[in-house]
Design an enzyme around this catalytic site. Structure first.
Site, PDB file in Angstrom:
ATOM      1  N   LYS A   1      -0.376   7.829 -23.381  1.00  0.00           N
ATOM      2  CA  LYS A   1       0.059   8.075 -24.758  1.00  0.00           C
ATOM      3  C   LYS A   1       1.519   7.698 -24.886  1.00  0.00           C
ATOM      4  CE  LYS A   1      -3.714  10.689 -24.152  1.00  0.00           C
ATOM      5  NZ  LYS A   1      -4.501  10.620 -22.913  1.00  0.00           N
TER       6      LYS A   1
ATOM      7  N   PHE B   1     -19.416  15.148 -26.414  1.00  0.00           N
ATOM      8  CA  PHE B   1     -18.979  14.283 -27.520  1.00  0.00           C
ATOM      9  C   PHE B   1     -18.864  12.830 -27.086  1.00  0.00           C
ATOM     10  CE2 PHE B   1     -14.957  14.222 -25.470  1.00  0.00           C
ATOM     11  CZ  PHE B   1     -14.873  15.476 -24.881  1.00  0.00           C
TER      12      PHE B   1
ATOM     13  N   ARG C   1     -13.597  15.702 -33.819  1.00  0.00           N
ATOM     14  CA  ARG C   1     -12.836  16.747 -33.132  1.00  0.00           C
ATOM     15  C   ARG C   1     -13.208  18.100 -33.752  1.00  0.00           C
ATOM     16  NH1 ARG C   1     -10.753  15.199 -28.258  1.00  0.00           N
ATOM     17  NH2 ARG C   1     -13.027  15.205 -28.229  1.00  0.00           N
TER      18      ARG C   1
ATOM     19  N   TYR D   1       0.837  -1.201   0.000  1.00  0.00           N
ATOM     20  CA  TYR D   1       0.000   0.000   0.000  1.00  0.00           C
ATOM     21  C   TYR D   1       0.872   1.250   0.000  1.00  0.00           C
ATOM     22  CZ  TYR D   1      -3.656   3.335   0.925  1.00  0.00           C
ATOM     23  OH  TYR D   1      -4.517   4.391   0.796  1.00  0.00           O
TER      24      TYR D   1
ATOM     25  N   ASP E   1       1.488  20.629 -20.401  1.00  0.00           N
ATOM     26  CA  ASP E   1       0.770  19.368 -20.569  1.00  0.00           C
ATOM     27  C   ASP E   1       1.721  18.538 -21.428  1.00  0.00           C
ATOM     28  OD1 ASP E   1      -2.550  18.281 -21.552  1.00  0.00           O
ATOM     29  OD2 ASP E   1      -0.656  17.199 -21.455  1.00  0.00           O
TER      30      ASP E   1
ATOM     31  N   PHE F   1      -7.713  21.926 -24.639  1.00  0.00           N
ATOM     32  CA  PHE F   1      -8.049  20.507 -24.727  1.00  0.00           C
ATOM     33  C   PHE F   1      -9.262  20.317 -23.826  1.00  0.00           C
ATOM     34  CE2 PHE F   1      -7.841  16.406 -26.148  1.00  0.00           C
ATOM     35  CZ  PHE F   1      -8.128  15.552 -25.101  1.00  0.00           C
ATOM     36  N   THR F   2     -10.131  19.388 -24.196  1.00  0.00           N
ATOM     37  CA  THR F   2     -11.440  19.268 -23.552  1.00  0.00           C
ATOM     38  C   THR F   2     -11.347  19.084 -22.045  1.00  0.00           C
ATOM     39  OG1 THR F   2     -11.321  16.942 -24.066  1.00  0.00           O
ATOM     40  CG2 THR F   2     -12.531  18.326 -25.613  1.00  0.00           C
TER      41      THR F   2
HETATM   42  C1  LIG Z   1      -3.252  16.564 -24.301  1.00  0.00           C
HETATM   43  C2  LIG Z   1      -4.060  15.765 -23.338  1.00  0.00           C
HETATM   44  C3  LIG Z   1      -4.810  14.641 -23.759  1.00  0.00           C
HETATM   45  O1  LIG Z   1      -4.782  14.278 -25.058  1.00  0.00           O
HETATM   46  C4  LIG Z   1      -5.569  13.916 -22.799  1.00  0.00           C
HETATM   47  C5  LIG Z   1      -6.388  12.796 -23.154  1.00  0.00           C
HETATM   48  N1  LIG Z   1      -6.509  12.481 -24.423  1.00  0.00           N
HETATM   49  C6  LIG Z   1      -7.303  11.597 -24.971  1.00  0.00           C
HETATM   50  C7  LIG Z   1      -8.409  10.857 -24.219  1.00  0.00           C
HETATM   51  C8  LIG Z   1      -9.596  11.775 -24.357  1.00  0.00           C
HETATM   52  C9  LIG Z   1      -9.735  12.814 -23.476  1.00  0.00           C
HETATM   53  C10 LIG Z   1     -10.683  13.814 -23.729  1.00  0.00           C
HETATM   54  C11 LIG Z   1     -11.451  13.782 -24.864  1.00  0.00           C
HETATM   55  O2  LIG Z   1     -12.192  14.808 -25.255  1.00  0.00           O
HETATM   56  C12 LIG Z   1     -11.356  12.698 -25.688  1.00  0.00           C
HETATM   57  F1  LIG Z   1     -12.194  12.630 -26.667  1.00  0.00           F
HETATM   58  C13 LIG Z   1     -10.395  11.715 -25.460  1.00  0.00           C
HETATM   59  C14 LIG Z   1      -7.248  11.503 -26.434  1.00  0.00           C
HETATM   60  O3  LIG Z   1      -7.892  10.600 -27.017  1.00  0.00           O
HETATM   61  O4  LIG Z   1      -6.563  12.350 -27.056  1.00  0.00           O
HETATM   62  C15 LIG Z   1      -5.528  14.354 -21.441  1.00  0.00           C
HETATM   63  C16 LIG Z   1      -6.313  13.647 -20.347  1.00  0.00           C
HETATM   64  O5  LIG Z   1      -5.656  12.449 -20.070  1.00  0.00           O
HETATM   65  P1  LIG Z   1      -6.455  11.134 -19.623  1.00  0.00           P
HETATM   66  O6  LIG Z   1      -7.283  10.712 -20.799  1.00  0.00           O
HETATM   67  O7  LIG Z   1      -5.350  10.162 -19.279  1.00  0.00           O
HETATM   68  O8  LIG Z   1      -7.299  11.508 -18.439  1.00  0.00           O
HETATM   69  C17 LIG Z   1      -4.777  15.447 -21.078  1.00  0.00           C
HETATM   70  N2  LIG Z   1      -4.056  16.136 -22.029  1.00  0.00           N
END
Ligand SMILES: CC1=C(O)/C(=C\N=C(/Cc2ccc(O)c(F)c2)C(=O)O)C(COP(=O)(O)O)=CN1
Length: 455
Positions: free
Chosen positions: A257, A447, A381, A71, A214, A123-124
């Protein structure tokens, strides 16, 4: 061919199948013409996202067997911390379950009501967490980023005049921090140059404004610096990453990623105060400060994946596979965002479907049509992702895009060629594609769960 050669051989495979056209028509209808709502088993080639969809290496799988599931004080945390210190140069690390966990902690720790977080395009989830913390996120990316045809090779750059204007108009104390994304997702996976990172830090230092990256796709951004900024041609990726991160106070990082894993995230910083704040909060929302919502085995996979992501042979193959899709589509006359991004190719839905009005959701329509025609899943997107303004009106951004996102080390170039061929065929009969109307709209990040019907 040498530019495309995979620096690996395949040891494990996962069967995929192309379901019948009849099933595809039914499946996309059942999914409300929203690719997020498709069943994975109905998808042949999954280009929805590069997030969490990478193939791990034998080295990472071996690490999964070495999970220390204590833990507190798991040895895998210290391996992760060391990997981040070596590769990114940050001293302090707070683990989280994925990127959103880090965005939540960073926003809550640094933003007070009414403050401003300028960013090189939104970013969303990043924007939503800033809003939840009471902040706003003005866009300070260079104008070129909003032009899909512009070929500038660092379209992710911050426009220093726009940033200066935000500081002058509001005063430095109103700026919670400047937020710089690498390989800007919504702009088409477009990199930021080292020169720009250095200049942003210099400007912010004058006003003692923090810079938070980021860094989610920073390895691929580092590769573009190495191949496009001549003074870095002979500099190792790990040194480029260390220099990049030296121009920040800290970063959030979705490990899903560039770290080549299925789950994980972290927050890293040079700043002890930011570390103490986020470390005290992680135990409220994510778990103890030495696991942050990840199992020990997952932290080990991240630690090993982060190091693997700095190999030039891998980055060259990875970014050239993305470029292969872009080049094939350009050859076929299909309108895409240029130059090709680091993790995806983005189709320009406004030019692909010029017969549709914005209220017929061209990007949503195109994403659904591509799946029906080919079994290839992509992601909207455009305006659906952009959402509504504070008065509740739909925003119609210049970039109405469909993202074809290439998972890391998963698909062969034959899969890429198949996807390109199907999209080129669809382009030839694009005028037959009917628009959509939205019939269900959820409250947050619409979305993910909105549904549509064909007009
Ligand atoms: C530059 C950035 C990202 O690209 C990101 C995530 N990305 C995704 C998943 C995703 C996120 C939001 C959407 O509207 C989406 F439809 C898809 C993606 O496909 O691109 C996160 C967040 O990181 P988490 O996914 O590990 O929590 C933070 N920062």
């Amino acid at each position: 061919l040498i530019d495309l050669i995979e620096p690996f051989k395949i040891k494990v495979i996962e069967p995929v199948r192309l379901v019948s056209e009849e099933r595809r028509k039914q499946a996309i209808k059942e999914a409300g013409y929203n690719t997020f709502l498709l069943l994975s088993e109905d998808v042949f080639i999954d280009l929805l996202t590069d997030s969490g969809t990478s193939a791990m290496s034998d080295n990472q799988w071996a690490g999964m067997m070495l999970g220390d599931e204590a833990y507190a004080g798991s040895k895998n945390f210290y391996h992760l911390e060391k990997a981040i210190q070596d590769v990114l140069g940050y001293k302090y690390v707070t683990p989280t379950h994925q990127g959103r966990g880090a965005e939540h902690l960073m926003s809550q720790a640094l933003i007070s009501e009414g403050q401003i977080v300028p960013r090189n395009m939104y970013f969303t989830t990043s924007k939503l967490h800033v809003n939840i913390a009471g902040g706003v996120m003005p866009d300070v990316i260079i104008d070129e980023a909003h032009d899909p045809e512009n070929e500038f090779e660092f379209k992710g750059n911050v426009d220093l005049l726009k940033l200066q204007k935000v500081i002058d108009e509001n005063g430095p104390e109103k700026i919670a921090y400047v937020n710089v994304e690498m390989n800007v997702n919504m702009a088409g996976g477009q990199p930021v140059s080292m020169a720009n990172l250095r200049a942003v830090k210099k400007l912010c230092d004058q006003y003692k404004i923090k810079v938070i990256f980021d860094a989610t796709r920073s390895s691929e951004n580092a590769y573009f610096i190495k191949t496009r900024e001549k003074e870095y041609a002979d500099v190792p990726i790990i040194d480029i990453l260390n220099e990049m991160m030296s121009y920040s106070d800290g970063c959030i990082y979705s490990s899903k990623k560039d770290c080549l894993v299925n789950i994980g995230g972290f927050l890293a910083t040079h700043d002890k105060e930011i570390f103490e704040k986020t470390r005290s909060m992680v135990v409220v929302y994510e778990g103890l400060h030495t696991y942050g919502g990840m199992a020990g085995r997952d932290m080990e996979a991240v630690a090993r994946g982060l190091r693997e992501s700095t190999q030039v042979s891998y980055l060259k193959y990875r970014t050239n596979q993305v470029k292969l899709l872009g080049d094939l589509l350009i050859e076929g006359g299909v309108p895409i965002v240029r130059p090709p991004g680091g993790h995806a190719i983005f189709l320009n839905a406004l030019k692909f479907l010029p017969h549709l009005t914005r209220e017929q959701w061209p990007a949503q329509t195109l994403s659904a049509a591509i799946y029906e025609a080919s079994g290839v899943r992509s992601m909207e997107r455009g305006a659906i992702s952009k959402g509504r303004d504070k008065d509740g009106n739909n925003i119609f951004p210049n970039l109405e895009l469909v993202r074809l996102t290439i998972p890391r080390r998963v698909y062969t170039n034959t899969h890429i060629e198949y996807a390109a061929e199907c999209i080129i065929d669809l382009y030839k009969r694009r005028h037959e594609i009917p628009g959509l109307k939205m019939v269900f709209e959820p409250e947050y990040l619409r979305f993910f769960q909105a549904t549509f019907e064909q007009l």
